[in-house]
Design a protein around this motif. Structure first.
Motif, mmCIF file in Angstrom:
data_model
loop_
_atom_site.group_PDB
_atom_site.id
_atom_site.type_symbol
_atom_site.label_atom_id
_atom_site.label_comp_id
_atom_site.label_asym_id
_atom_site.label_seq_id
_atom_site.Cartn_x
_atom_site.Cartn_y
_atom_site.Cartn_z
ATOM 1 N N UNK A 33 36.548 45.903 35.176
ATOM 2 C CA UNK A 33 37.642 46.543 35.920
ATOM 3 C C UNK A 33 37.167 46.972 37.308
ATOM 4 N N UNK A 34 35.931 47.471 37.384
ATOM 5 C CA UNK A 34 35.380 47.804 38.711
ATOM 6 C C UNK A 34 35.293 46.555 39.589
ATOM 7 N N UNK A 35 34.776 45.494 39.028
ATOM 8 C CA UNK A 35 34.638 44.250 39.801
ATOM 9 C C UNK A 35 36.000 43.767 40.307
ATOM 10 N N UNK A 36 36.988 43.814 39.412
ATOM 11 C CA UNK A 36 38.325 43.340 39.787
ATOM 12 C C UNK A 36 38.934 44.244 40.857
ATOM 13 N N UNK A 38 37.323 46.080 43.016
ATOM 14 C CA UNK A 38 36.603 45.827 44.274
ATOM 15 C C UNK A 38 37.171 44.587 44.964
ATOM 16 N N UNK A 39 37.597 43.622 44.169
ATOM 17 C CA UNK A 39 38.059 42.361 44.762
ATOM 18 C C UNK A 39 39.461 42.468 45.333
ATOM 19 N N UNK A 40 40.394 43.081 44.611
ATOM 20 C CA UNK A 40 41.772 43.067 45.133
ATOM 21 C C UNK A 40 42.320 44.453 45.467
ATOM 22 N N UNK A 41 41.524 45.482 45.243
ATOM 23 C CA UNK A 41 41.913 46.812 45.719
ATOM 24 C C UNK A 41 42.527 47.713 44.671
ATOM 25 N N UNK A 42 42.995 47.138 43.566
ATOM 26 C CA UNK A 42 43.570 47.958 42.513
ATOM 27 C C UNK A 42 43.687 47.131 41.239
ATOM 28 N N UNK A 43 44.113 47.801 40.177
ATOM 29 C CA UNK A 43 44.186 47.143 38.872
ATOM 30 C C UNK A 43 45.662 46.976 38.522
ATOM 31 N N UNK A 44 46.212 45.825 38.909
ATOM 32 C CA UNK A 44 47.637 45.606 38.614
ATOM 33 C C UNK A 44 47.809 44.909 37.256
ATOM 34 N N UNK A 45 49.031 44.584 36.903
ATOM 35 C CA UNK A 45 49.277 43.986 35.586
ATOM 36 C C UNK A 45 48.578 42.635 35.437
ATOM 37 N N UNK A 46 48.505 41.866 36.535
ATOM 38 C CA UNK A 46 47.812 40.570 36.462
ATOM 39 C C UNK A 46 46.333 40.770 36.145
ATOM 40 N N UNK A 47 45.721 41.747 36.806
ATOM 41 C CA UNK A 47 44.304 42.033 36.546
ATOM 42 C C UNK A 47 44.115 42.441 35.084
ATOM 43 N N UNK A 48 45.003 43.272 34.601
ATOM 44 C CA UNK A 48 44.895 43.717 33.208
ATOM 45 C C UNK A 48 44.957 42.526 32.253
ATOM 46 N N UNK A 49 45.871 41.611 32.515
ATOM 47 C CA UNK A 49 45.978 40.432 31.648
ATOM 48 C C UNK A 49 44.727 39.564 31.750
ATOM 49 N N UNK A 50 44.272 39.343 32.993
ATOM 50 C CA UNK A 50 43.127 38.438 33.179
ATOM 51 C C UNK A 50 41.847 39.008 32.583
ATOM 52 N N UNK A 67 44.095 53.203 32.609
ATOM 53 C CA UNK A 67 44.916 54.372 32.942
ATOM 54 C C UNK A 67 44.246 55.681 32.536
ATOM 55 N N UNK A 68 43.174 55.605 31.761
ATOM 56 C CA UNK A 68 42.474 56.832 31.354
ATOM 57 C C UNK A 68 41.626 57.383 32.492
ATOM 58 N N UNK A 69 41.007 56.493 33.253
ATOM 59 C CA UNK A 69 40.085 56.911 34.310
ATOM 60 C C UNK A 69 40.788 56.880 35.667
ATOM 61 N N UNK A 70 40.744 58.024 36.382
ATOM 62 C CA UNK A 70 41.432 58.074 37.679
ATOM 63 C C UNK A 70 40.761 57.163 38.716
ATOM 64 N N UNK A 71 39.523 56.741 38.450
ATOM 65 C CA UNK A 71 38.847 55.862 39.420
ATOM 66 C C UNK A 71 39.515 54.481 39.482
ATOM 67 N N UNK A 72 40.285 54.131 38.467
ATOM 68 C CA UNK A 72 41.020 52.865 38.525
ATOM 69 C C UNK A 72 42.427 53.120 39.040
ATOM 70 N N UNK A 73 42.812 52.385 40.065
ATOM 71 C CA UNK A 73 44.107 52.587 40.712
ATOM 72 C C UNK A 73 45.101 51.540 40.219
ATOM 73 N N UNK A 74 46.254 51.998 39.768
ATOM 74 C CA UNK A 74 47.274 51.052 39.288
ATOM 75 C C UNK A 74 48.177 50.572 40.418
ATOM 76 N N UNK A 75 48.143 51.298 41.562
ATOM 77 C CA UNK A 75 48.883 50.848 42.748
ATOM 78 C C UNK A 75 47.893 50.757 43.903
ATOM 79 N N UNK A 76 48.236 49.927 44.880
ATOM 80 C CA UNK A 76 47.315 49.754 46.008
ATOM 81 C C UNK A 76 47.217 51.057 46.797
#
Ligand code: FES
Length: 182
Positions: A33-36, A38-50, A67-76
């Protein structure tokens, strides 16, 4: 059917390297999730699926962690992300008023301004309680973020001022009363 990917080939190569470090693939979830992010700026639904597909996890498994960790952003987030502590010490020292100031200056939490410059979020203790009301900009500490100082910070960022210079000014205050001009 070919599935569209948002993550790069480099991500997939790196993912296999990371997974190989662990006895169980799902243990690599947070790293991926960190790697993803870093690559696109946030963790959207596509990232979650991939990420789920790579680790043979369901989207719900991945989303639960994302969604548990605030370090992961669900919106850009904005170019500058202001993280405001709203935990006990900071609330006692006025975090609610700073929340109001950020809401006025930027908008709702977790939403970037239309120009993409700023966003803000409420976070748990930053371990800088001695600087309450404590905050960070792009994970760099900002002490004593009173409403006036929050407005000054946002105005400066929107005006294109250098973050380092703004932080140096804000860090000059050595106490909350000094920050409040008392
Ligand atoms: S309670 Fe705000 S930094 Fe600890």
């Amino acid at each position: 059917m070919t599935q569209t990917r948002v993550l790069s080939e480099a991500f997939y190569t790196r993912a296999q390297e990371i997974i190989a470090r662990y006895p169980v693939a799902r243990s690599a979830l947070i790293m991926l999730l960190h790697e993803a992010q870093d690559e696109i700026g946030y963790v959207n639904d596509d990232v979650i699926r991939e990420v789920g597909r790579v680790l043979h996890l369901t989207p719900a498994d991945v989303e639960g962690v994302a969604t548990f960790y605030t370090m992961f952003k669900r919106k850009h987030p904005g170019k500058f992300l202001i993280s405001l502590c709203t935990n006990l010490s900071c609330t006692i020292n006025g975090a609610d008023e700073t929340v109001d100031a950020l809401r006025d200056a930027i908008g709702p939490p977790d939403e970037a301004t239309a120009d993409g410059v700023c966003s803000w979020e409420s976070v748990e203790c930053l371990a800088t309680c001695h600087w309450a009301v404590a905050a960070q900009v792009n994970y760099l500490d900002v002490p004593f973020l009173t409403p006036d100082r929050a407005r000054k910070l946002v105005d400066g960022l929107k005006a294109g001022r250098e973050l380092d210079a703004l932080l140096a000014e804000l860090r000059a205050a050595k106490s909350l009363s000094e920050a409040r001009g008392g």
